[in-house]
Design an enzyme around this catalytic site. Structure first.
Site, PDB file in Angstrom:
ATOM      1  CD  GLU A 121     -59.121  27.734 -25.076  1.00 37.18           C
ATOM      2  OE1 GLU A 121     -58.944  28.889 -24.653  1.00 37.18           O
ATOM      3  OE2 GLU A 121     -60.203  27.148 -25.015  1.00 37.18           O
ATOM      4  CD  GLU A 145     -58.702  32.586 -23.049  1.00 36.23           C
ATOM      5  OE1 GLU A 145     -58.051  31.591 -23.415  1.00 36.23           O
ATOM      6  OE2 GLU A 145     -59.941  32.624 -23.064  1.00 36.23           O
ATOM      7  CD1 TRP A 171     -61.599  32.465 -35.028  1.00 39.83           C
ATOM      8  CD2 TRP A 171     -60.037  33.919 -34.335  1.00 39.83           C
ATOM      9  NE1 TRP A 171     -61.534  32.381 -33.652  1.00 39.83           N
ATOM     10  CE2 TRP A 171     -60.589  33.264 -33.203  1.00 39.83           C
ATOM     11  CE3 TRP A 171     -59.045  34.868 -34.134  1.00 39.83           C
ATOM     12  CZ2 TRP A 171     -60.176  33.538 -31.895  1.00 39.83           C
ATOM     13  CZ3 TRP A 171     -58.628  35.140 -32.831  1.00 39.83           C
ATOM     14  CH2 TRP A 171     -59.188  34.486 -31.737  1.00 39.83           C
ATOM     15  CD  GLU A 226     -62.475  25.162 -22.887  1.00 43.42           C
ATOM     16  OE1 GLU A 226     -62.842  26.241 -23.378  1.00 43.42           O
ATOM     17  OE2 GLU A 226     -61.316  24.737 -23.027  1.00 43.42           O
ATOM     18  CB  THR A 263     -63.599  30.443 -20.466  1.00 46.83           C
ATOM     19  OG1 THR A 263     -62.904  29.724 -19.442  1.00 46.83           O
ATOM     20  CG2 THR A 263     -62.657  31.442 -21.086  1.00 46.83           C
TER      21      THR A 263
END
Length: 333
Positions: free
Chosen positions: A122, A83, A40, A175, A178
């Site tokens: 990421e 991010e 995506w 991870e 997050t």
């Protein structure tokens, strides 16, 4: 001198074990991470600016975003800024001992391929949230951009001492943290009526879950090969406490407490709390079966004892922690 020699020996041993995992990590790149042509991308969730009704799509996005409370928008911005500091994370990973001995990002080593493919996935997260916030009209994007600039300018130190074991502990924890943060933000966005933002957060959390599983698997293998070293690394990382990646976002700027403000908001609205920190520790302790590891020596046996009760200790601390009465909002129009 002896302490220095002991540290050097420990790192050399850890590097050797890490090198044994290289083929496994390379396979994970091919099976867990997604081909860029099939992944995506941010444009899948945003108004298509090539269409005649593009401005109508933007207006609908802004109408949905208008109902989101300021606290959630501020938390979302903080998540996005975290991010966006990806250059620091890839640099950090490639500086770990044994990960990239050739010092080349073109290396075909499994670990180097992982560092590139992981951060490439990421990278879409910050891109998507940044564009969403820009189109929403809810954020002062100049201030947001200055914070991103400063965070990358300041760098990143998770206090793992270039030790790949400690780094795998850190990334396994981070991870998951997050993922929790994005899941909870998505739930609040949906409650506020923005189903598209809810889907965005859920999709990003799905990526974090895949990455989390990979890092936990890497660390589980380290526990199998070198239980003493793995246990000591886990203890070291937990005693230092997990430093959040965006902790330096305000350092050197006109608002040095910016990260503290962001953290207070996430605690206040339940995006990421002291209970979440405690639950992640408990999850990792159970996942790696810390209490049942056998054959440990001296300091590693003491580390096992410390880690076994750590989740409960942090849960008690979280129970006593009060949500802040007053919070300062940043980055808003």
């Amino acid at each position: 001198m002896k302490d220095r020699e002991a540290i050097d020996y420990e790192l050399e041993k850890n590097m050797e074990v890490i090198s044994q995992l290289d083929a496994m990590v390379g396979e994970t790149v091919d099976t867990v991470l997604v081909n860029p042509d099939e992944c995506w991308q941010p444009t899948d969730f945003l108004p298509d600016m090539t269409k005649p009704d593009a401005l109508d799509q933007v207006k609908l996005l802004q109408e949905r975003a208008a109902g989101i409370p300021d606290t959630i928008i501020t938390s979302l911005i903080g998540n996005m800024i975290t991010e966006e500091a990806l250059p620091s994370y890839q640099t950090y990973f490639n500086l770990l001992e044994g990960i990239n001995p050739e010092g080349s990002l073109l290396s075909e080593r499994g670990w180097v391929r992982w560092s590139k493919a992981w951060t490439a996935e990421e990278n879409r997260h910050g891109d998507l949230l940044n564009k969403y916030l820009y189109l929403s009209g809810r954020a002062d994007m100049k201030k947001v951009e200055q914070t991103i600039h400063r965070l990358i300018y300041n760098g990143f130190d998770p206090k793992s001492e270039k030790d790949p074991y400690q780094a795998m502990i850190y990334t396994s924890f981070q991870e998951r943290a997050t993922k929790v943060s994005h899941v909870n933000t998505g739930k609040l966005a949906e409650k506020a009526g923005d189903t598209v933002l809810a889907k965005i957060c859920k999709t990003i959390a799905g990526d974090e879950a895949r990455h989390e599983k990979a890092y936990k698997t890497f660390m589980a293998r380290i526990f199998e090969i070198d239980p003493n070293g793995a246990m000591l690394a886990f203890e070291k990382m937990m005693r230092k406490q997990i430093v959040m990646p965006a902790v330096l976002m305000g350092k050197g700027g006109n608002n040095p407490t910016l990260f503290d403000q962001f953290s207070a908001i996430t605690q206040k609205i339940g995006v990421y709390t002291g209970w979440d920190y405690a639950r992640i520790i408990d999850h990792l302790v159970k996942l790696w079966k810390i209490e049942s590891v056998t054959g440990l020596e001296g300091a590693a046996a003491k580390a096992q004892e410390y880690l076994s009760g750590l989740g409960d200790r942090y849960m008690r601390l979280a129970d006593r922690m009060k949500a802040p009465d007053e919070i300062s909002l940043a980055w808003l129009k």
